[in-house]
Every structure is written in C-alpha cells, then in structure tokens.
Design a protein around this motif. Structure first.
Motif, PDB file in Angstrom:
ATOM      1  N   LEU A  70      -8.942  -0.803   1.141  1.00  0.00           N
ATOM      2  CA  LEU A  70      -8.013  -1.230   2.100  1.00  0.00           C
ATOM      3  C   LEU A  70      -6.578  -0.831   1.873  1.00  0.00           C
ATOM      4  CD1 LEU A  70      -9.382  -4.919   2.325  1.00  0.00           C
ATOM      5  CD2 LEU A  70      -9.381  -3.329   4.170  1.00  0.00           C
ATOM      6  N   GLN A  71      -6.265  -0.788   0.637  1.00  0.00           N
ATOM      7  CA  GLN A  71      -4.938  -0.291   0.232  1.00  0.00           C
ATOM      8  C   GLN A  71      -4.742   1.199   0.538  1.00  0.00           C
ATOM      9  OE1 GLN A  71      -4.325   0.597  -4.243  1.00  0.00           O
ATOM     10  NE2 GLN A  71      -2.627  -1.043  -4.102  1.00  0.00           N
ATOM     11  N   ARG A  72      -5.832   2.049   0.471  1.00  0.00           N
ATOM     12  CA  ARG A  72      -5.757   3.507   0.899  1.00  0.00           C
ATOM     13  C   ARG A  72      -5.246   3.553   2.246  1.00  0.00           C
ATOM     14  NH1 ARG A  72     -10.935   7.142  -0.970  1.00  0.00           N
ATOM     15  NH2 ARG A  72     -10.284   7.523  -3.037  1.00  0.00           N
ATOM     16  N   ARG A  73      -5.717   2.474   3.250  1.00  0.00           N
ATOM     17  CA  ARG A  73      -5.505   2.664   4.643  1.00  0.00           C
ATOM     18  C   ARG A  73      -4.292   1.975   4.857  1.00  0.00           C
ATOM     19  NH1 ARG A  73     -10.390   3.570   3.057  1.00  0.00           N
ATOM     20  NH2 ARG A  73     -11.864   4.727   4.351  1.00  0.00           N
ATOM     21  N   GLY A  74      -3.484   1.639   4.167  1.00  0.00           N
ATOM     22  CA  GLY A  74      -2.046   0.992   4.212  1.00  0.00           C
ATOM     23  C   GLY A  74      -2.186  -0.353   4.156  1.00  0.00           C
ATOM     24  N   LYS A  75      -3.145  -1.214   3.943  1.00  0.00           N
ATOM     25  CA  LYS A  75      -2.997  -2.637   3.864  1.00  0.00           C
ATOM     26  C   LYS A  75      -2.652  -3.074   2.539  1.00  0.00           C
ATOM     27  CE  LYS A  75      -5.282  -3.444   7.974  1.00  0.00           C
ATOM     28  NZ  LYS A  75      -4.547  -4.059   8.812  1.00  0.00           N
ATOM     29  N   SER A  76      -1.524  -3.958   2.540  1.00  0.00           N
ATOM     30  CA  SER A  76      -1.355  -4.841   1.367  1.00  0.00           C
ATOM     31  C   SER A  76      -2.201  -5.835   0.896  1.00  0.00           C
ATOM     32  CB  SER A  76       0.104  -5.520   1.623  1.00  0.00           C
ATOM     33  OG  SER A  76      -0.039  -6.715   2.656  1.00  0.00           O
ATOM     34  N   VAL A  77      -2.561  -5.863  -0.324  1.00  0.00           N
ATOM     35  CA  VAL A  77      -3.653  -6.772  -0.653  1.00  0.00           C
ATOM     36  C   VAL A  77      -3.581  -7.333  -1.836  1.00  0.00           C
ATOM     37  CG1 VAL A  77      -6.140  -6.400  -1.267  1.00  0.00           C
ATOM     38  CG2 VAL A  77      -5.417  -4.689   0.220  1.00  0.00           C
ATOM     39  N   VAL A  78      -3.776  -8.608  -2.129  1.00  0.00           N
ATOM     40  CA  VAL A  78      -4.030  -9.252  -3.238  1.00  0.00           C
ATOM     41  C   VAL A  78      -5.369  -9.485  -3.785  1.00  0.00           C
ATOM     42  CG1 VAL A  78      -3.062 -11.523  -4.360  1.00  0.00           C
ATOM     43  CG2 VAL A  78      -1.542 -10.458  -2.684  1.00  0.00           C
ATOM     44  N   LEU A  79      -5.549  -9.328  -4.821  1.00  0.00           N
ATOM     45  CA  LEU A  79      -6.929  -9.452  -5.264  1.00  0.00           C
ATOM     46  C   LEU A  79      -6.967 -10.708  -6.122  1.00  0.00           C
ATOM     47  CD1 LEU A  79      -9.727  -8.021  -5.718  1.00  0.00           C
ATOM     48  CD2 LEU A  79      -8.813  -6.879  -7.802  1.00  0.00           C
ATOM     49  N   VAL A  80      -7.702 -11.735  -5.937  1.00  0.00           N
ATOM     50  CA  VAL A  80      -7.851 -13.098  -6.889  1.00  0.00           C
ATOM     51  C   VAL A  80      -9.217 -13.215  -7.577  1.00  0.00           C
ATOM     52  CG1 VAL A  80      -5.869 -14.072  -5.400  1.00  0.00           C
ATOM     53  CG2 VAL A  80      -8.366 -14.157  -4.866  1.00  0.00           C
ATOM     54  N   ASP A  81      -9.105 -13.757  -8.561  1.00  0.00           N
ATOM     55  CA  ASP A  81     -10.299 -14.225  -9.178  1.00  0.00           C
ATOM     56  C   ASP A  81      -9.742 -15.339 -10.316  1.00  0.00           C
ATOM     57  OD1 ASP A  81     -13.030 -14.463 -10.452  1.00  0.00           O
ATOM     58  OD2 ASP A  81     -13.234 -12.121  -9.814  1.00  0.00           O
ATOM     59  N   ARG A  82     -10.903 -16.143 -10.726  1.00  0.00           N
ATOM     60  CA  ARG A  82     -10.902 -17.031 -11.946  1.00  0.00           C
ATOM     61  C   ARG A  82     -10.679 -16.277 -13.264  1.00  0.00           C
ATOM     62  NH1 ARG A  82     -16.635 -20.112 -12.526  1.00  0.00           N
ATOM     63  NH2 ARG A  82     -17.904 -18.216 -13.097  1.00  0.00           N
ATOM     64  N   ARG A  83     -10.921 -15.326 -13.155  1.00  0.00           N
ATOM     65  CA  ARG A  83     -11.106 -14.159 -14.532  1.00  0.00           C
ATOM     66  C   ARG A  83     -10.458 -13.108 -14.272  1.00  0.00           C
ATOM     67  NH1 ARG A  83     -16.491 -14.851 -18.137  1.00  0.00           N
ATOM     68  NH2 ARG A  83     -14.976 -14.028 -19.400  1.00  0.00           N
ATOM     69  N   ALA A  84     -10.446 -12.181 -15.142  1.00  0.00           N
ATOM     70  CA  ALA A  84      -9.527 -10.749 -14.941  1.00  0.00           C
ATOM     71  C   ALA A  84     -10.575 -10.045 -14.648  1.00  0.00           C
ATOM     72  CB  ALA A  84      -9.360 -10.260 -16.489  1.00  0.00           C
ATOM     73  N   PRO A  85     -10.410  -8.869 -13.960  1.00  0.00           N
ATOM     74  CA  PRO A  85     -11.315  -8.077 -13.291  1.00  0.00           C
ATOM     75  C   PRO A  85     -12.375  -7.352 -14.343  1.00  0.00           C
ATOM     76  CG  PRO A  85      -9.047  -7.387 -12.528  1.00  0.00           C
ATOM     77  CD  PRO A  85      -9.009  -8.261 -13.567  1.00  0.00           C
ATOM     78  N   GLY A  86     -13.759  -7.418 -13.604  1.00  0.00           N
ATOM     79  CA  GLY A  86     -14.929  -6.911 -14.132  1.00  0.00           C
ATOM     80  C   GLY A  86     -15.336  -7.683 -15.330  1.00  0.00           C
ATOM     81  N   GLU A  87     -15.004  -9.004 -15.586  1.00  0.00           N
ATOM     82  CA  GLU A  87     -15.670  -9.788 -16.711  1.00  0.00           C
ATOM     83  C   GLU A  87     -16.811 -10.928 -16.088  1.00  0.00           C
ATOM     84  OE1 GLU A  87     -12.449 -11.633 -18.468  1.00  0.00           O
ATOM     85  OE2 GLU A  87     -11.407  -9.763 -19.216  1.00  0.00           O
TER      86      GLU A  87
END
Length: 419
Positions: A27-44
């Motif tokens: 989505l970011q590649r296509r010009g969208k502003s994105v917020v990524l949310v999770d209860r933990r850090a990425p990939g955990e």
C-alpha cells in the motif's frame, strides 16, 4: 474537514506478521499513508515460528489424508504428524469434517489451481521486497529435501512428484550416495530423498519480517502497539484506540492471522477459521556438523532446518484450542529421531516455542473486502503458507484496494464463499 476530523492515515493495518507487513509495504508503494498496529513488535507471533521455507514447490495444498491406515494413526495419536487434544475434538470435529470433504481429489485439484497464481509468484515477490529493503542476501536459493526410510514410501513419493510435472517444478531424485554428497553429516538410514529446487529459504523468518517492517518505517510508515478489539467504524472510516490516543483512517485491513476472529466476530461475520498449532526448538549442531538444507524426515513427521540460532526442529500439527497451554509431546517424540540422523548438541531454549497457523477448511485464504462494511478488508487464513504467500498477498490486496488490475483473479479468496 476540520483538523480534528482529519484521519491519521489512509489505512490501518491490523497485524504485524508477514501478511500485515507485506500489505503495508505494498500500500505504501502505491502512495497510501499506512499505520501498522499490533500488540507485539513485528514478526513475533506466527511468523516467527516456521521452517523458513518460501515454498514455491507446494502447488498442492495440505489436504486431509484419505488413507484408512493414516487416519487410524492420527485418530489414536500414534503419529507425530498430527496430534489431538481429546477435550478439543468435539469442537474441532465439524471443521475437520469440512476439511476432509474439501480434500477429495477433485476439490483438492481445484484448490491447487486457485492457489497457483500466488504460489508461482511467491519467490519472485519476496525477492522484489528483499531487494528494495537491501536484504537480498537473506534468501538462500538451495531448496529443501524430503528424505525417506522405506523403498515403498520413496517410490510413492516419486510417483507423486512426477504427477506435478505439469506445474514445471524442478527436483532431483537422490539415492543414498547423492544424498550423502549434498548432506555429508546426515547419519540416518535414509534410502533416498527428493530435493525440491525451486523454493527459497531464510535463516530467521522473524528477523525477515522485522527487516521488512524496518524498511516500511524508513519509508515513512508508522508501527504502533494497540488492541485490535478496539477497532470501530466511524463516519468516513475506521478508528482504533491506543494507550494514548485514537487512530483514525479511511480504511482498515484485518491481517491478524489466528487472532483475526477477535475482530470479524464482533462485526458479525461467520468465517470457519481454525488453528493448527505447531512447535519448534533450536538445538546446537554437535562439533563441526553442518546442515545445508531444510530436510523433512517424512516417516517420522518432523523437519530440521538450519537457522541463525541453530538447527530448528519443527513439528507437525496439533489440534487444540489456540489459547490452551503448550504440550511438548510432539517435540519430545521426534527429537530422538532427529538426534539419530544428525549430530545435535544441547537445546538452545529451555522450552519449545509454540505458535498457531490460521487455516480455513477449503485451503484458501480470505483476501478481499468485508461485504457489509465499507473500507474494511481481510487478509488471513493462509494454511501453513503465510511466510510463503505474504508478499504476493500484500500485492494482490493493495492492487484491489487501489483500483489496479490484480495480477491474479481474487474471486477464489472472497469471503462470500462462506455465505
């Protein structure tokens, strides 16, 4: 629109595993502003615990076996491939029945053809993201192996591999000598192996997701911790509470893997999502022993993979409630077999890691819009292939969300197939 009503981002992506991070990047590649949310850090979570395979060779989904002998072994917990928590069986039995029905020859082939466009792009899409993130060196293009102990089982595997020739896969049949040349430190009684050459592997899948997320942040994206259950529809979009504020966006993507139900159930959707739990433990190689490829001991039901933290022993499937306490039975059952085929030292972790694989009974993920909620999208249920299909899924969903012509027909992945 007042400043107070202005959204914080175009899209909130819930879930920072490989699927969510890949969606955010595309989505970011296509010009969208994105917020990524999770209860933990990425990939955990689920993305951390797998064999590190980008499985280009898995053109046939993991269906439910039809052989009576195999079913009896599974039903009596005599196989390390599958284990049941008996108290959970009444709850999972309707889902297993649907899974079994979808695994008939005709339906399994239909699922394979539906999944093929994503599988075919799996290595290429990862390579694209890795190159952009400057981590192309993490991809190992050495494939993986299935090793066999009996002539009968090996012969059947050869026939099954030959039946896949229409898909253009590359593989080698290895006798004992050829296997020994490619894996000199194997010490078991294998009479042969199939070396699948098209897949790529990574030595730390959790770190790969973190690297992708780091690239997303360097390009201006934001990663925050939040509780996905606070997602709510608002005028003009969606909102989510964090510890200190309320995030607002025009659209939201649910990519929470085995926890996706905490959102879609609250919104009234009925999707037959189940989990297949799995375990791994890292073990130090003994002396100067080196394992060059991930290798499956087919008849004993486990996989050994060379990883950054040592040799990762991964197990098969456990049918249990997602939140039940871990049970190390499958690790304990398979570790002696693993030590018999490869020189292993001490365990690196004090206890095995446990994770949950999000699965749907027809062996296809849900990728696409939520039909009754404008601006809500789903991407989950990848049936053992989250790491493999993350970037391809991210691209497909981003193309759908931005009005591009999708590289693959999204119809097989729509949630409307469940009614």
């Amino acid at each position: 629109m007042s400043k107070r009503d202005c959204p914080d981002a175009d899209v909130l992506v819930l879930g920072a595993g490989i699927i969510g991070v890949s969606v955010a990047l595309h989505l970011q590649r296509r010009g969208k502003s994105v917020v990524l949310v999770d209860r933990r850090a990425p990939g955990e979570e689920t993305s951390y615990g797998n064999a590190g395979l980008i499985e280009r060779a898995s053109v046939i989904p993991y269906g439910f076996p039809r052989e009576i002998s195999t079913l009896l072994k599974y039903a009596t917990n005599r196989s390390a491939d599958v284990r049941f928590r008996w108290s959970f069986l009444p709850r999972i039995f309707p889902w297993i029945t649907r899974f079994w029905l979808q695994s008939s020859g005709r339906r399994l082939r239909r699922a394979a053809l539906d999944m093929l466009p994503l599988i075919e792009r799996s290595v290429a899409e990862h390579t694209d993201l890795m190159a952009e993130a400057g981590i192309l060196h993490r991809a190992r293009r050495t494939g993986w192996m299935e090793a066999y102990r009996s002539e009968k089982t090996f012969a059947a595997a050869k026939r099954a591999a030959g039946a896949l020739d229409e898909f253009g896969l590359r593989y080698d049949f290895l006798g004992p000598k050829e296997l020994q040349l490619r894996e000199p430190h194997l010490t078991g009684t294998f009479i042969g192996a199939i070396h699948w050459l098209d897949p790529a592997t990574v030595a730390d899948p959790g770190k790969l997701v973190k690297d992708y997320a780091g690239h997303f942040v360097r390009k201006g994206g934001e990663v925050l911790q939040a509780d996905a259950t606070t997602l709510s529809q608002r005028e003009g979009g969606w909102s989510l509470r964090t510890a200190s504020s309320v995030l607002r966006a025009h659209e939201a993507v649910v990519a929470l893997g085995p926890w996706s139900d905490v959102v879609y159930r609250r919104l009234g959707y009925r999707i037959p999502l189940a989990v297949k739990r799995g375990y791994h433990v890292h073990i130090e190689p003994a002396g100067d022993a080196v394992l060059h490829h991930p290798i499956v001991d087919v008849e004993r039901g486990y996989l050994l993979a060379p990883m950054a933290k040592g040799i990762r022993l991964t197990t098969g499937i456990e049918f249990a409630d997602r939140d039940d306490a871990p049970c190390p039975a499958q690790v304990n059952q398979t570790e002696p077999h693993a030590r018999a085929i490869f020189p292993l030292g001490r365990r690196v972790e004090p206890a095995p890691w446990m994770g949950s694989r999000p699965c749907l009974p027809d062996m296809r993920p849900v990728i696409g819009p939520a039909p009754r909620h404008k601006g809500l999208w789903f991407a989950f249920g990848h049936n053992h292939h989250g790491l493999t299909l993350g970037p391809a899924t991210g691209r497909l969903l981003a193309e759908m969300m931005t009005g591009e012509t999708p590289f693959a027909d999204p119809a097989p992945y729509t949630m409307s197939r469940f009614g």
